[in-house]
Motif scaffolding. Structure first.
Motif, PDB file in Angstrom:
ATOM      1  N   SER A   4       6.700  52.444 -12.707  1.00  0.00           N
ATOM      2  CA  SER A   4       5.530  51.563 -12.638  1.00  0.00           C
ATOM      3  C   SER A   4       5.948  50.097 -12.682  1.00  0.00           C
ATOM      4  O   SER A   4       5.351  49.253 -12.008  1.00  0.00           O
ATOM      5  CB  SER A   4       4.548  51.867 -13.774  1.00  0.00           C
ATOM      6  OG  SER A   4       5.010  51.396 -15.023  1.00  0.00           O
ATOM      7  N   ILE A  16      -5.040  50.361  -8.289  1.00  0.00           N
ATOM      8  CA  ILE A  16      -4.415  51.642  -8.609  1.00  0.00           C
ATOM      9  C   ILE A  16      -5.510  52.555  -9.124  1.00  0.00           C
ATOM     10  O   ILE A  16      -6.365  52.135  -9.909  1.00  0.00           O
ATOM     11  CB  ILE A  16      -3.292  51.474  -9.642  1.00  0.00           C
ATOM     12  CG1 ILE A  16      -2.110  50.727  -9.017  1.00  0.00           C
ATOM     13  CG2 ILE A  16      -2.835  52.827 -10.197  1.00  0.00           C
ATOM     14  CD1 ILE A  16      -0.993  50.402  -9.999  1.00  0.00           C
ATOM     15  N   TRP A  42       0.358  52.582 -15.740  1.00  0.00           N
ATOM     16  CA  TRP A  42      -0.336  51.892 -14.652  1.00  0.00           C
ATOM     17  C   TRP A  42      -1.331  50.875 -15.211  1.00  0.00           C
ATOM     18  O   TRP A  42      -1.478  49.777 -14.643  1.00  0.00           O
ATOM     19  CB  TRP A  42      -1.037  52.909 -13.750  1.00  0.00           C
ATOM     20  CG  TRP A  42      -0.100  54.005 -13.336  1.00  0.00           C
ATOM     21  CD1 TRP A  42      -0.128  55.314 -13.719  1.00  0.00           C
ATOM     22  CD2 TRP A  42       1.069  53.867 -12.499  1.00  0.00           C
ATOM     23  NE1 TRP A  42       0.924  56.010 -13.174  1.00  0.00           N
ATOM     24  CE2 TRP A  42       1.673  55.151 -12.416  1.00  0.00           C
ATOM     25  CE3 TRP A  42       1.644  52.793 -11.819  1.00  0.00           C
ATOM     26  CZ2 TRP A  42       2.835  55.380 -11.679  1.00  0.00           C
ATOM     27  CZ3 TRP A  42       2.803  53.024 -11.077  1.00  0.00           C
ATOM     28  CH2 TRP A  42       3.379  54.292 -11.011  1.00  0.00           C
ATOM     29  N   THR A  57      -6.264  50.030  -2.246  1.00  0.00           N
ATOM     30  CA  THR A  57      -5.588  51.000  -3.101  1.00  0.00           C
ATOM     31  C   THR A  57      -4.106  51.063  -2.738  1.00  0.00           C
ATOM     32  O   THR A  57      -3.747  51.275  -1.581  1.00  0.00           O
ATOM     33  CB  THR A  57      -6.208  52.400  -2.943  1.00  0.00           C
ATOM     34  OG1 THR A  57      -7.619  52.321  -3.132  1.00  0.00           O
ATOM     35  CG2 THR A  57      -5.607  53.358  -3.965  1.00  0.00           C
ATOM     36  N   ARG A  58      -3.275  50.876  -3.744  1.00  0.00           N
ATOM     37  CA  ARG A  58      -1.833  50.898  -3.515  1.00  0.00           C
ATOM     38  C   ARG A  58      -1.169  52.159  -4.054  1.00  0.00           C
ATOM     39  O   ARG A  58      -0.094  52.538  -3.599  1.00  0.00           O
ATOM     40  CB  ARG A  58      -1.178  49.665  -4.165  1.00  0.00           C
ATOM     41  CG  ARG A  58      -1.681  48.353  -3.614  1.00  0.00           C
ATOM     42  CD  ARG A  58      -1.259  48.143  -2.166  1.00  0.00           C
ATOM     43  NE  ARG A  58      -1.838  46.933  -1.594  1.00  0.00           N
ATOM     44  CZ  ARG A  58      -2.851  46.894  -0.764  1.00  0.00           C
ATOM     45  NH1 ARG A  58      -3.409  48.037  -0.356  1.00  0.00           N
ATOM     46  NH2 ARG A  58      -3.324  45.766  -0.288  1.00  0.00           N
ATOM     47  N   LEU A  59      -1.804  52.811  -5.032  1.00  0.00           N
ATOM     48  CA  LEU A  59      -1.208  54.009  -5.624  1.00  0.00           C
ATOM     49  C   LEU A  59      -2.300  54.856  -6.264  1.00  0.00           C
ATOM     50  O   LEU A  59      -3.243  54.315  -6.855  1.00  0.00           O
ATOM     51  CB  LEU A  59      -0.148  53.640  -6.669  1.00  0.00           C
ATOM     52  CG  LEU A  59       0.578  54.797  -7.358  1.00  0.00           C
ATOM     53  CD1 LEU A  59       2.074  54.498  -7.496  1.00  0.00           C
ATOM     54  CD2 LEU A  59      -0.002  55.081  -8.746  1.00  0.00           C
ATOM     55  N   ALA A  75      -1.801  54.423   0.577  1.00  0.00           N
ATOM     56  CA  ALA A  75      -1.416  54.358  -0.833  1.00  0.00           C
ATOM     57  C   ALA A  75      -0.326  55.369  -1.142  1.00  0.00           C
ATOM     58  O   ALA A  75      -0.213  56.420  -0.494  1.00  0.00           O
ATOM     59  CB  ALA A  75      -2.631  54.611  -1.724  1.00  0.00           C
TER      60      ALA A  75
END
Length: 445
Positions: A109, A122, A136, A171-173, A201
């Motif tokens: 992370s 996230i 996160w 959204t990245r993850l 993502a």
């Protein structure tokens, strides 16, 4: 052996299985011990104990040295990556070892967070262990927005429609658990990975709780990362991270300067726990042994390594992977029968409420981890009180939140002790389930 070899799953020889676990012979106050605490950590077979001891006795050395014990340590680490690659179905250089899943997830992370900033999002879930939440949440200090996927309270399943609605171009993850360590729910991980990728993502999967119960195939899931802990599937206290090679090479880890930039070693900081990694080889080969009686098991580098009959060691070994596949089919059948027996029995105890899936037609979406609470709480039947009374009778169960803090808070049970959790694995027996049910009926007022 041909690469297409498969093994037909066999019935579990429970007498033979249990004979391999020395700890299972213990007693408590004259009662045979029933290890129903698997979600907190499983017991280990003798071959794992022997592998750890043999490494310390013969091969204890740091890596990269120009002498025999160091070279044997290097070879053992390569063998361990190959074993875990067979277990997860990936390449050996996509395997990272660490102290535990939590530490590995924090490291990842931090590295992923280096490339994120305000406006990025996230997505986490209410169902997850906090080890796949707080690392996160810590990125909020960089201005990253954390969004939450909710659950269906009535059966503690993930609301996938809510999760999908909260995905967007920012959204990245997506951080998702394979199975809930508190209530046993199995999530539709492959579908969620697909949804995450459709928005560009990354998908980070916590498979710690799923590891002893079901086959993991990261190629099929197409997840970007998957973390697990070997002490949850009959091995030593270690964490393992799968990462797609391109991510392990692209992301920038925080590390000391002398550490190589080679993948995967750039993600392994300081000296690893070599003796426990030797035990990982043995635990993977123990699982493989449940799936086949074909081939030869012999001793190599202080471990029981699955080898060709000629003695040639294998890595990325198709027969071992096939044996693991068959083993989990066998494990699933045995655990499913125990789970059905336990849930049916608890359902006949009116003083108890089960949290999670109870509809037998939906049992494909749960593993044999059962969370219960007394319907009417008092000092004598809180989760801790029940666990203590059961412990005195030789039943090892857990009470509390098991680090699934968001779930216990969301279900409003955190302030009153969380759950009593019964966790079954393949070395448990129907007789243990029946004795537990009888004990619960006797204990509850």
């Amino acid at each position: 052996m041909p690469l297409t070899e498969t093994f037909a799953p066999a019935a579990l020889d429970l007498t033979h299985v249990r004979s391999q676990f020395p700890s299972l012979s213990q007693t408590v106050n004259g009662h045979p011990a029933a290890f129903l605490d698997g979600p907190g950590g499983t017991q280990v077979p003798q071959r794992v104990i022997d592998a750890i001891s043999a490494y310390l006795r013969r091969d204890n050395a740091n890596t990269g040295g120009a002498y025999s014990t160091s070279r044997r340590t290097d070879a053992m680490l390569s063998e361990a990556r190959a074993a875990m690659a067979d277990f997860l179905h990936c390449a050996p250089d996509e395997i990272v070892f660490g102290p535990n899943m939590t530490t590995l997830t924090y490291a990842m992370s931090r590295a992923i967070g280096r490339d994120l900033g305000p406006g990025d999002e996230i997505l986490v879930t209410r169902l997850d262990h906090d080890a796949n939440v707080t690392p996160w949440l810590a990125l909020e200090e960089k201005g990253i927005t954390i969004r939450w996927a909710e659950i269906h309270k009535e059966d503690c399943t993930l609301d996938v429609e809510d999760l999908a609605a909260k995905l967007n171009s920012k959204t990245r993850l997506v951080a998702i658990g394979y199975a809930s360590n508190a209530v046993g729910t199995i999530n539709p991980v492959k579908e969620i990975v697909r949804l995450a990728h459709s928005y560009g993502a990354l998908a980070y999967v916590d498979a710690v709780h799923y590891g002893p119960h079901g086959l993991i195939d990261v190629k099929d899931l197409d997840c970007d990362f998957l973390a697990c802990s070997t002490y949850k599937f009959f091995g030593p206290h270690m964490g393992v991270l799968f990462g797609k090679r391109e991510h392990l090479a692209r992301l920038r880890p925080y590390k000391v300067r002398p550490l190589t930039d080679a993948v995967p070693n750039r993600w392994e900081w300081g000296t690893l726990n070599h003796e426990c990694i030797a035990g990982i080889i043995a635990c993977v080969d123990y699982i493989a042994s449940l799936g086949t009686n074909v081939g030869t098991i012999t001793n190599r580098v202080g471990t029981d390594a699955f080898v060709r009959p000629s003695g040639e060691a294998r890595s990325l070994n198709a027969p071992r992977r096939a044996a693991i596949v068959a083993a989990f089919e066998t494990i699933h059948r045995h655990e499913r029968a125990l789970m059905e027996r336990l849930i049916a029995g608890i359902s006949q105890i009116p003083q108890l409420k089960i949290y999670g899936i109870t509809d037998p037609t939906c049992f494909d979406w749960r593993c044999p981890t059962i969370a219960v609470r007394a319907v009417n709480q008092n000092e004598g039947n809180t989760p801790l009180a029940l666990a203590t009374k059961l412990g005195d009778r030789g039943f090892f169960t857990w009470d509390g939140n098991y680090y699934a803090l968001n779930l216990t808070e969301h279900l409003d049970v955190e302030k009153t002790g969380g759950f009593l959790r019964v966790g079954l694995v393949h070395y448990n027996t129907a007789e243990e389930v029946d004795r537990l049910l009888q004990a619960l009926q006797e204990i509850l007022p």
